[in-house]
Design a protein around this motif. Sequence first.
Motif, PDB file in Angstrom:
ATOM      1  N   UNK A  37      11.778  54.148   9.876  1.00 40.11           N
ATOM      2  CA  UNK A  37      11.233  53.185  10.838  1.00 40.11           C
ATOM      3  C   UNK A  37      10.880  51.865  10.157  1.00 40.11           C
ATOM      4  N   UNK A  38      10.213  51.948   8.995  1.00 39.39           N
ATOM      5  CA  UNK A  38       9.855  50.738   8.250  1.00 39.39           C
ATOM      6  C   UNK A  38      10.386  50.874   6.827  1.00 39.39           C
ATOM      7  N   UNK A  39      11.374  50.049   6.498  1.00 36.52           N
ATOM      8  CA  UNK A  39      11.903  50.013   5.135  1.00 36.52           C
ATOM      9  C   UNK A  39      11.218  48.871   4.390  1.00 36.52           C
ATOM     10  N   UNK A  40      10.759  49.163   3.183  1.00 37.40           N
ATOM     11  CA  UNK A  40       9.981  48.166   2.440  1.00 37.40           C
ATOM     12  C   UNK A  40      10.528  47.982   1.029  1.00 37.40           C
ATOM     13  N   UNK A  79       3.550  47.650   0.045  1.00 34.49           N
ATOM     14  CA  UNK A  79       4.910  47.305   0.435  1.00 34.49           C
ATOM     15  C   UNK A  79       5.026  46.026   1.230  1.00 34.49           C
ATOM     16  N   UNK A  80       6.211  45.465   1.159  1.00 32.83           N
ATOM     17  CA  UNK A  80       6.575  44.288   1.949  1.00 32.83           C
ATOM     18  C   UNK A  80       7.719  44.692   2.872  1.00 32.83           C
ATOM     19  N   UNK A  81       7.561  44.480   4.173  1.00 34.34           N
ATOM     20  CA  UNK A  81       8.544  44.943   5.152  1.00 34.34           C
ATOM     21  C   UNK A  81       9.888  44.264   4.937  1.00 34.34           C
ATOM     22  N   UNK A  82      10.943  45.080   4.932  1.00 35.36           N
ATOM     23  CA  UNK A  82      12.304  44.570   4.825  1.00 35.36           C
ATOM     24  C   UNK A  82      13.074  44.721   6.130  1.00 35.36           C
ATOM     25  N   UNK A  83      12.884  45.830   6.815  1.00 30.76           N
ATOM     26  CA  UNK A  83      13.603  46.050   8.070  1.00 30.76           C
ATOM     27  C   UNK A  83      12.851  47.045   8.950  1.00 30.76           C
ATOM     28  N   UNK A  84      13.147  46.974  10.242  1.00 26.13           N
ATOM     29  CA  UNK A  84      12.552  47.860  11.240  1.00 26.13           C
ATOM     30  C   UNK A  84      13.671  48.600  11.975  1.00 26.13           C
ATOM     31  N   UNK A  85      13.541  49.915  12.089  1.00 28.59           N
ATOM     32  CA  UNK A  85      14.479  50.706  12.882  1.00 28.59           C
ATOM     33  C   UNK A  85      14.039  50.634  14.349  1.00 28.59           C
ATOM     34  N   UNK A  86      14.418  49.541  15.012  1.00 23.17           N
ATOM     35  CA  UNK A  86      13.946  49.324  16.378  1.00 23.17           C
ATOM     36  C   UNK A  86      14.508  50.347  17.359  1.00 23.17           C
ATOM     37  N   UNK A  87      15.658  50.957  17.018  1.00 18.96           N
ATOM     38  CA  UNK A  87      16.254  51.939  17.935  1.00 18.96           C
ATOM     39  C   UNK A  87      15.327  53.123  18.158  1.00 18.96           C
ATOM     40  N   UNK A 114       5.399  52.726   4.805  1.00 24.72           N
ATOM     41  CA  UNK A 114       6.840  52.535   4.754  1.00 24.72           C
ATOM     42  C   UNK A 114       7.446  53.148   3.516  1.00 24.72           C
ATOM     43  N   UNK A 115       8.778  53.240   3.502  1.00 26.95           N
ATOM     44  CA  UNK A 115       9.504  53.796   2.354  1.00 26.95           C
ATOM     45  C   UNK A 115      10.491  52.779   1.817  1.00 26.95           C
ATOM     46  N   UNK A 116      10.709  52.813   0.500  1.00 23.99           N
ATOM     47  CA  UNK A 116      11.775  51.995  -0.064  1.00 23.99           C
ATOM     48  C   UNK A 116      13.073  52.799  -0.064  1.00 23.99           C
ATOM     49  N   UNK A 117      14.119  52.230  -0.620  1.00 26.83           N
ATOM     50  CA  UNK A 117      15.429  52.891  -0.572  1.00 26.83           C
ATOM     51  C   UNK A 117      15.490  54.145  -1.429  1.00 26.83           C
ATOM     52  N   UNK A 118      14.504  54.333  -2.320  1.00 32.11           N
ATOM     53  CA  UNK A 118      14.477  55.530  -3.164  1.00 32.11           C
ATOM     54  C   UNK A 118      13.512  56.589  -2.645  1.00 32.11           C
ATOM     55  N   UNK A 119      12.884  56.315  -1.493  1.00 38.37           N
ATOM     56  CA  UNK A 119      12.005  57.302  -0.876  1.00 38.37           C
ATOM     57  C   UNK A 119      10.551  57.205  -1.280  1.00 38.37           C
ATOM     58  N   UNK A 120      10.191  56.225  -2.100  1.00 37.10           N
ATOM     59  CA  UNK A 120       8.780  56.045  -2.459  1.00 37.10           C
ATOM     60  C   UNK A 120       8.031  55.448  -1.282  1.00 37.10           C
ATOM     61  N   UNK A 121       6.803  55.911  -1.076  1.00 39.99           N
ATOM     62  CA  UNK A 121       6.013  55.460   0.072  1.00 39.99           C
ATOM     63  C   UNK A 121       5.036  54.366  -0.338  1.00 39.99           C
ATOM     64  N   UNK A 122       4.808  53.442   0.607  1.00 41.22           N
ATOM     65  CA  UNK A 122       3.959  52.285   0.328  1.00 41.22           C
ATOM     66  C   UNK A 122       3.006  52.022   1.488  1.00 41.22           C
ATOM     67  N   UNK A 123       1.839  51.546   1.131  1.00 39.56           N
ATOM     68  CA  UNK A 123       0.862  51.068   2.103  1.00 39.56           C
ATOM     69  C   UNK A 123       1.265  49.637   2.501  1.00 39.56           C
ATOM     70  N   UNK A 124       1.165  49.317   3.798  1.00 37.01           N
ATOM     71  CA  UNK A 124       1.561  47.990   4.283  1.00 37.01           C
ATOM     72  C   UNK A 124       0.433  47.419   5.126  1.00 37.01           C
ATOM     73  N   UNK A 125       0.209  46.129   5.014  1.00 36.31           N
ATOM     74  CA  UNK A 125      -0.751  45.462   5.881  1.00 36.31           C
ATOM     75  C   UNK A 125      -0.317  45.625   7.336  1.00 36.31           C
TER      76      UNK A 125
END
Length: 294
Positions: free
Chosen positions: A126-129, A147-155, A173-184
């Motif tokens: 849903x949130x890629x960071x 994390x810094x938001x890169x994309x949203x899975x709006x579907x 959110x998660x990055x492309x390697x699956x690590x999880x991040x806190x986001x504002x």
Amino acid sequence: MFESWCNKMETQKDLEIFKGNTFVIKYGGSIMKNKFSQKAFFEDILALRLAGVNIVIVHGGGPEISKWLKKVGIVSNFINGLRVTDKEIMEIVEMVLSGKINKDISSCLNTTGIKAIGISGSDDNLITVKKKYLNINDQLVDIGFVGEVQSINKDLIINLLNMHCVPVISPIGCDTEGSKYNINADYVASYISSALRAEKLIILTDVQGIYKDINDKSTIINYIVANEIKNYINLGIISDGMIPKIECCIDALEKGTEKVYLIDGRKEHSLVNNIFSNCGTTISLKGEMKNDKK
């Protein structure tokens, strides 16, 4: 009771002009401490849903995170308003946001009569960071799993809305390697609002809006155009923690959101009342928009 309040205000009939609109609402952690405001918030969401408004809720939870970190004896620090988040703190953050607050909100909405589903930004991408660094005095500062938001899975969100659900989104959110991040959460709400091209982004905060003089409540700015905001920042009218909040409001407008509202979520029924009275601060991309109806 909500029914008598709704009839008295003729709220349901008035709200129907927004049928089919999408409202993204940022529900701040500081407001959750007020049980009366919280109950009124859920009732307002019910009124909007009954009127046919699509609702997406993005929640924060900073005070609750701080409480649980204190309980387990972990000290956390902030830099430029962002919590420095190591691996141990990130585990607590995710448990509090996705495991507790998210499910509490969903449960309360369901009890109120609203079909709600609580999800994390890590669900179905849903949130890629990407990892966020702060630039302080031209030096990059590592603040951990922020994390810094890169994309949203709006579907995913659209599918839930088509099922007549209210998505309740935890800002993880998660990055492309699956690590999880806190986001504002303000940034998450902004990005989701832009992705959905929402008619309204509503940020519930613990202040009434933007003031020309924070010590004089009569100086509230009810309407402001996005290109005026830099002037207010330069003049010190908008300062400190309000700056990133306002910057993501502008970003949402520039990327497709129609209007942004900052309102005091501590006031009972502020969500619905603001729609008709503009009691907070309304931000538009260009030109004053003093009529909030369609």
